[in-house]
Design a protein around this motif. Structure first.
Motif, PDB file in Angstrom:
ATOM      1  N   CYS A  72      -8.490  17.101  13.461  1.00  0.00           N
ATOM      2  CA  CYS A  72      -9.041  17.282  14.797  1.00  0.00           C
ATOM      3  C   CYS A  72      -8.839  18.739  15.215  1.00  0.00           C
ATOM      4  O   CYS A  72      -7.704  19.223  15.270  1.00  0.00           O
TER       5      CYS A  72
ATOM      6  N   HIS B 264      -5.456  12.349  23.308  1.00  0.00           N
ATOM      7  CA  HIS B 264      -6.350  13.503  23.305  1.00  0.00           C
ATOM      8  C   HIS B 264      -7.683  13.117  23.955  1.00  0.00           C
ATOM      9  O   HIS B 264      -8.442  12.332  23.395  1.00  0.00           O
TER      10      HIS B 264
ATOM     11  N   CYS C 182     -12.420  12.771  19.277  1.00  0.00           N
ATOM     12  CA  CYS C 182     -11.111  12.381  18.755  1.00  0.00           C
ATOM     13  C   CYS C 182     -10.706  11.003  19.299  1.00  0.00           C
ATOM     14  O   CYS C 182     -10.672  10.788  20.504  1.00  0.00           O
TER      15      CYS C 182
ATOM     16  N   CYS D 149      -6.841  18.801  18.951  1.00  0.00           N
ATOM     17  CA  CYS D 149      -5.399  18.610  19.068  1.00  0.00           C
ATOM     18  C   CYS D 149      -4.653  19.089  17.820  1.00  0.00           C
ATOM     19  O   CYS D 149      -3.433  18.934  17.727  1.00  0.00           O
TER      20      CYS D 149
HETATM   21 ZN   LIG Z   1      -7.663  15.188  18.660  1.00  0.00          ZN
END
Ligand SMILES: [Zn+2]
Length: 185
Positions: free
Chosen positions: A79, A61, A56, A82
């Motif tokens: 993602c 993150h 990511c 997150c």
């Molecule tokens: Zn992420």
């Protein structure tokens, strides 16, 4: 670097159409995979089936396992770490730290970053601005005129009142007023 045929046609289609909002224009002009590729860096994304997968790239993150996915077909990202995802403007916004109300700024930057023009405001917006400008100018002019007349009344008229002859008085009055106006502009 990932370049596919889609990038080319997308760009051409975008150039032919005039968009009025940077967000719409950015979504149309910049494929999500192009931004993801830039954010993840060289070799940062691997192809797995229909998707491209990598760590990511969002700054808040710290992704240890590759959780970030892009689906070029659907032109979206997600993602799994997150739990965020969306379109290219959303990715730009989060990656570059713009808040939700600043999505249009992220979009404009996105367009510039990828060599596109940021769309101009629609003509109606300029017409409205122009109308408002004329009104402002008119209001300013009226204010100036009021001040001018007031000053004339208090400064000049008392001097002229000393002239007894009516004809001479009106002649002097006219002359004084035109000279006064020239002075005040
Ligand atoms: Zn992420």
């Amino acid at each position: 670097m990932i370049i596919d045929a889609n990038t080319e046609t997308r760009t051409q289609r975008y150039r032919g159409v005039s968009y009025t909002r940077p967000i719409d224009a950015a979504k149309e002009a910049v494929p999500v995979i192009d931004l993801a590729d830039r954010l993840c860096g060289a070799g940062g994304l691997r192809r797995i089936g229909q998707e491209w997968v990598g760590r990511c790239p969002l700054p808040d993150h710290e992704d240890r396992s590759p959780s970030f996915t892009v689906n070029p077909e659907k032109n979206v990202w997600f993602c799994h770490g997150c739990l965020r995802g969306g379109d290219v403007v959303e990715l730009a916004r989060l990656a570059w730290g713009y808040d939700e109300r600043e999505a249009h700024l992220a979009a404009a930057l996105l367009l510039l970053e990828f060599g596109h023009e940021v769309p101009q405001r629609p003509p109606a917006w300029f017409r409205k601005q122009e109308r408002q400008r004329h009104t402002r100018v008119a209001v300013e002019e009226t204010k100036k005129n009021i001040v001018r007349r007031r000053l004339f009344k208090h400064l000049i008229l008392p001097l002229l009142n000393a002239i007894e002859d009516e004809e001479e008085h009106s002649r002097e009055l006219e002359r004084a007023w035109s000279e006064f106006q020239r002075l005040m502009t």
